[in-house]
Motif scaffolding. Structure first.
Motif, PDB file in Angstrom:
ATOM      1  N   ALA A 660      28.941  42.776  34.695  1.00 20.52           N
ATOM      2  CA  ALA A 660      28.610  41.855  35.785  1.00 20.52           C
ATOM      3  C   ALA A 660      29.437  42.125  37.039  1.00 20.52           C
ATOM      4  O   ALA A 660      29.026  41.755  38.141  1.00 20.52           O
ATOM      5  CB  ALA A 660      28.806  40.410  35.333  1.00 20.52           C
ATOM      6  N   GLU A 661      30.597  42.763  36.893  1.00 18.92           N
ATOM      7  CA  GLU A 661      31.441  43.069  38.046  1.00 18.92           C
ATOM      8  C   GLU A 661      31.342  44.539  38.452  1.00 18.92           C
ATOM      9  O   GLU A 661      32.224  45.060  39.148  1.00 18.92           O
ATOM     10  CB  GLU A 661      32.892  42.689  37.749  1.00 18.92           C
ATOM     11  N   VAL A 688      25.052  41.441  28.891  1.00 21.91           N
ATOM     12  CA  VAL A 688      25.971  41.547  30.030  1.00 21.91           C
ATOM     13  C   VAL A 688      27.412  41.398  29.554  1.00 21.91           C
ATOM     14  O   VAL A 688      27.715  40.547  28.717  1.00 21.91           O
ATOM     15  CB  VAL A 688      25.668  40.459  31.084  1.00 21.91           C
ATOM     16  N   TYR A 689      28.300  42.229  30.130  1.00 25.01           N
ATOM     17  CA  TYR A 689      29.739  42.062  29.950  1.00 25.01           C
ATOM     18  C   TYR A 689      30.274  41.395  31.210  1.00 25.01           C
ATOM     19  O   TYR A 689      30.418  42.043  32.252  1.00 25.01           O
ATOM     20  CB  TYR A 689      30.402  43.416  29.683  1.00 25.01           C
ATOM     21  N   PRO A 690      30.569  40.087  31.147  1.00 25.59           N
ATOM     22  CA  PRO A 690      30.835  39.304  32.367  1.00 25.59           C
ATOM     23  C   PRO A 690      32.033  39.764  33.183  1.00 25.59           C
ATOM     24  O   PRO A 690      32.046  39.604  34.400  1.00 25.59           O
ATOM     25  CB  PRO A 690      31.061  37.889  31.819  1.00 25.59           C
ATOM     26  N   LYS A 693      33.572  46.115  34.897  1.00 22.55           N
ATOM     27  CA  LYS A 693      32.981  46.849  36.009  1.00 22.55           C
ATOM     28  C   LYS A 693      32.021  47.897  35.468  1.00 22.55           C
ATOM     29  O   LYS A 693      31.227  47.607  34.586  1.00 22.55           O
ATOM     30  CB  LYS A 693      34.085  47.451  36.886  1.00 22.55           C
ATOM     31  N   HIS A 694      32.096  49.128  35.976  1.00 17.93           N
ATOM     32  CA  HIS A 694      31.087  50.114  35.582  1.00 17.93           C
ATOM     33  C   HIS A 694      31.267  50.600  34.146  1.00 17.93           C
ATOM     34  O   HIS A 694      30.302  50.929  33.482  1.00 17.93           O
ATOM     35  CB  HIS A 694      31.108  51.297  36.551  1.00 17.93           C
ATOM     36  N   ASN A 695      32.489  50.651  33.691  1.00 16.88           N
ATOM     37  CA  ASN A 695      32.753  51.045  32.306  1.00 16.88           C
ATOM     38  C   ASN A 695      33.319  49.859  31.539  1.00 16.88           C
ATOM     39  O   ASN A 695      34.110  49.089  32.074  1.00 16.88           O
ATOM     40  CB  ASN A 695      33.736  52.211  32.248  1.00 16.88           C
ATOM     41  N   VAL A 696      32.904  49.720  30.302  1.00 16.57           N
ATOM     42  CA  VAL A 696      33.460  48.697  29.425  1.00 16.57           C
ATOM     43  C   VAL A 696      34.617  49.344  28.681  1.00 16.57           C
ATOM     44  O   VAL A 696      34.425  50.221  27.836  1.00 16.57           O
ATOM     45  CB  VAL A 696      32.401  48.164  28.444  1.00 16.57           C
ATOM     46  N   LEU A 697      35.835  48.918  29.020  1.00 19.09           N
ATOM     47  CA  LEU A 697      37.024  49.585  28.506  1.00 19.09           C
ATOM     48  C   LEU A 697      37.876  48.620  27.692  1.00 19.09           C
ATOM     49  O   LEU A 697      37.551  47.442  27.538  1.00 19.09           O
ATOM     50  CB  LEU A 697      37.834  50.162  29.672  1.00 19.09           C
ATOM     51  N   GLY A 698      38.996  49.151  27.171  1.00 16.51           N
ATOM     52  CA  GLY A 698      39.899  48.322  26.384  1.00 16.51           C
ATOM     53  C   GLY A 698      39.282  47.931  25.058  1.00 16.51           C
ATOM     54  O   GLY A 698      38.406  48.605  24.520  1.00 16.51           O
ATOM     55  N   LYS A 699      39.743  46.810  24.512  1.00 12.95           N
ATOM     56  CA  LYS A 699      39.263  46.375  23.203  1.00 12.95           C
ATOM     57  C   LYS A 699      37.772  46.069  23.220  1.00 12.95           C
ATOM     58  O   LYS A 699      37.094  46.167  22.195  1.00 12.95           O
ATOM     59  CB  LYS A 699      40.050  45.154  22.731  1.00 12.95           C
ATOM     60  N   ASP A 700      37.235  45.703  24.391  1.00 12.40           N
ATOM     61  CA  ASP A 700      35.811  45.378  24.470  1.00 12.40           C
ATOM     62  C   ASP A 700      34.920  46.608  24.308  1.00 12.40           C
ATOM     63  O   ASP A 700      33.717  46.467  24.073  1.00 12.40           O
ATOM     64  CB  ASP A 700      35.488  44.693  25.801  1.00 12.40           C
TER      65      ASP A 700
END
Length: 718
Positions: A660-661, A688-690, A693-700
């Motif tokens: 979403a960001e 959606v990952y609220p 940003k463009h990449n879903v990083l970290g534990k998510d």
């Protein structure tokens, strides 16, 4: 009796092998994703530093190693336990791991940070004492160090600051959302990865000043605020008004700023910035907005005045300057320029007046990076893919004779780190079935000393077998791919296939590195009975201008043909279930996924598209106009490539995922796809990952890959 003993031994060995095989663990998806770049990746050496007297320092396994590469032996090992014991004696916080080290090469000491304090370790006395010298805070935004350890620059709140004479100086103070200083220009295209450039003597500082006032504002919603909070960013979409870019030069001693005399009103791009060795001149590659005409210009660093254009490059499609001039230490009036003007990226020798002295390299392969000069200053060290499009080797070229020599040995992918005087380098080597090796290479005689070899990090897990494939494209060019077979593969069984793709500019997915560049989570899907397949088609880098520019003004069309070449190959395999094909891609790969699902409907049963470009009108000026021209210049191309005009053709299940960001491929892309799908009565799945940003990083990221895999597993058998 003898035969009986042999049979018993064979049975025992077989039982041991079976028992060993049965002890191998299954990879959990969480481990595969979260540990795929750490403990489940080939081990790396950290803090590699060349020191005097043929010594080399590196850290590994909570140890700091001093290695004599002439004698080929370790001469000192400093453990984390030792350092923490000394920190306790200084009443300081202990370290959880070996930190980043800063060596003072003349004094055999290194500095490091513990919390907000700095300490120095003396190798000779084996003591630690507080380091009272100046250190920049590593958390500073866009931190840029100079050749003087007491001078650095950084940005904050859209302004540029310089640390000089033990104080911070504001070079600008009127920065705001419409005007930024010291930040990368042109959204990091054209090789731009920073906005601050120190001169060689650290007495001048070039920087980008970017006027965003004509760029449209775009809303980014922060959903965890209460109530939700909007943040506007500047996002220039294709065909719209864009940034106006200036280059300033701050003079430290005079405390003054001058600006390069270059009119920004035609939205040109200023890139590949470099000072001459004597700091009298600044060189800038000036590219027109159409990106088909580049001039390498020289400017006076005292006045900012334009002096001359050294040379120009034109192309009927696009020119993409990516590398600044590289000056020679023995001949400071000569420099190397990297260009694909002859169809492949090669090296050209110029003098400072713009005279072409010679082309240094040539052939149907590409120079990838200039590394530096050897100890004589006569040989240039560079990486290239002369042995294979998916390889990376280390070569030298004699600047005077033009003789080209390969100095890396084993077939695969070599990444060098050069020492200060150019006599030795570290060769970080990997290939398809070799996790990683580090060599110390004597450049003069090409002698290599093995420094470290990583074991297989997946040795104790159930894993796929993988191999390289080479297919022929529609135009006869070779396409490089990889295939991962299911765990316990049986060629008499038919298996579903997951095709993972990107197939866009500036990224090769298939390289001759460990697992051919594949991800650890592929093995999870392989244990679920999937074949995982990837192929790099037209538009991907390091294959020459014609191969890359085949996609011009019609992104996705040639690329999809190449992906269908891959599908034809898969369907020729007797163990592929052609009714159970899945597709997954992110970013440009998301664009490719949605394009294939709507332009080749029915080929794939299920697909996941993450952060997808849906309509190139909504993407940024710099990238999009290079490959597509503007929407005004190329309306048919934009209409043809827009997924909004083809979503009614969808067959099969399609999941769209977006952050979403996302400030790269903005959320509007997939929202417009949803709107159009609703208007046309087409059903889509959406997630959606609220806060991403463009990449879903970290534990998510584990959550993301689980979402992708579960969706494919759920629908492939329906």
């Amino acid at each position: 009796m003898y035969m009986k003993k042999i049979i018993i031994i064979l049975i025992s060995c077989t039982q041991c092998f079976i028992a060993f095989a049965q002890t191998k663990q299954s990879l959990t998806l969480k481990d595969a994703v979260l540990k795929g770049r750490t403990s489940l990746a080939p081990q790396r050496l950290n803090n590699i530093t060349f020191l005097p007297n043929h010594l080399l320092s590196y850290s590994i396994n909570e140890n700091i190693i001093l290695f004599d590469y002439k004698k080929n032996k370790i001469i000192e090992k400093i453990t984390l336990t030792q350092i923490n014991a000394l920190l306790k004696q200084n009443n300081a916080d202990t370290l959880p791991a070996i930190p980043a080290l800063q060596w003072n090469k003349q004094q055999s000491t290194f500095s490091f940070q513990s919390k907000n304090k700095y300490f120095t370790y003396d190798v000779v006395s084996k003591k630690i004492f507080p380091d009272t010298s100046e250190h920049p805070d590593a958390a500073l935004e866009n931190l840029e160090l100079s050749s003087n350890p007491h001078i650095w620059a950084y940005t904050k709140d859209n302004n540029l600051y310089l640390h000089y004479n033990k104080k911070d100086i504001a070079i600008s103070n009127d920065g705001n959302i419409n005007l930024t200083y010291g930040y990368p220009a042109s959204r990091n295209e054209f090789g731009i990865n920073k906005g601050i450039f120190f001169s060689n003597r650290a007495d001048k500082l070039a920087f980008y000043k970017v006027d965003h006032s004509e760029v449209a504002e775009y809303p980014i919603i922060h959903w965890t605020e209460f109530p939700a909070k909007n943040e506007n960013i500047k996002y220039p979409m294709a065909g719209q008004k864009s940034q106006k870019v200036y280059v300033g030069i701050y003079h430290l001693k005079q405390n003054k700023t001058i600006y390069i005399q270059e009119n920004p009103n035609d939205y040109k791009y200023l890139t590949n910035i470099a000072f001459s060795p004597d700091d009298k001149y600044l060189f800038i590659a000036v590219l027109n907005r159409d990106q088909n005409h580049m001039k390498l210009n020289m400017y006076d660093t005292e006045t900012g005045h334009f002096i001359k254009t050294l040379f120009e490059e034109k192309d009927e499609k696009y020119v993409e300057p990516l590398t600044p001039p590289f000056f020679l230490k023995n001949k400071p009036e000569w420099f190397i320029w990297r260009s694909n003007r002859d169809g492949f990226y090669h090296l050209y020798l110029y003098d400072i007046n713009g005279k072409l002295l010679k082309q240094l390299t040539r052939g149907e392969w590409e120079v990838k990076e200039i590394i530096g000069l050897d100890a004589t200053g006569k040989k240039l060290i560079f990486t290239c893919n002369a042995t294979s499009p998916i390889n990376q080797d280390i070569y030298t070229v004699d600047i005077y004779t033009g003789k080209v020599e390969k100095i890396s040995d084993e077939h695969g992918f070599h990444s060098p780190l050069l020492n200060d005087d150019g006599s030795y380098l570290i060769d970080n080597y990997t290939s398809c079935y070799i996790p990683r090796k580090y060599y110390v290479t004597d450049i003069k005689n090409k002698k290599q000393t093995l420094l470290f070899e990583s074991t297989n990090p997946l040795e104790n897990y159930k894993t796929a077998i993988w191999k390289k494939i080479v297919l022929k494209s529609y135009d006869g060019s070779e396409l490089y791919g990889r295939i991962f077979y299911p765990v316990n593969f049986d060629s008499t069984i038919k298996y579903p296939v997951l095709v993972y793709l990107y197939n866009g500019p500036h990224l090769q997915l298939v390289t001759n590195t460990w697992m051919l560049g594949g991800e650890v989570w592929y093995h999870y899907m392989a244990e679920k009975g999937f074949i995982i397949f990837t192929i790099d088609g037209h538009g991907t880098p390091f294959r020459g201008k014609q191969f890359e520019q085949e996609t011009f003004r019609k992104l996705g069309e040639a690329e999809m043909k190449d992906q269908m070449t891959g599908i034809k190959y898969l369907k020729s395999l007797p163990y592929v279930d052609t009714n159970k094909l899945a597709l997954f891609g992110w970013s440009f790969g998301g664009f490719m996924t949605t394009s294939i699902m709507t332009k080749y409907p029915g080929v794939f049963k299920v697909a996941v598209a993450g952060g997808p470009v849906i309509d190139w009108r909504y993407y940024e000026v710099m990238y999009t106009e290079r490959y597509m021209d503007t929407p005004q210049q190329n309306p048919d191309g934009y209409n043809t490539t827009s997924i909004l005009n083809h979503i009614q053709n969808l067959k099969g299940k399609l999941l769209i995922i977006h952050g979403a960001e996302d400030d790269v491929v903005v959320w509007q892309h997939s929202m417009m796809l949803l709107k159009t799908a609703i208007d046309k009565g087409i059903q889509l799945d959406y997630f959606v990952y609220p806060t991403h940003k463009h990449n879903v990083l970290g534990k998510d990221r584990a959550h993301l890959i689980e979402k992708v895999c579960d969706y494919i597993l759920q629908h492939i058998n329906q």
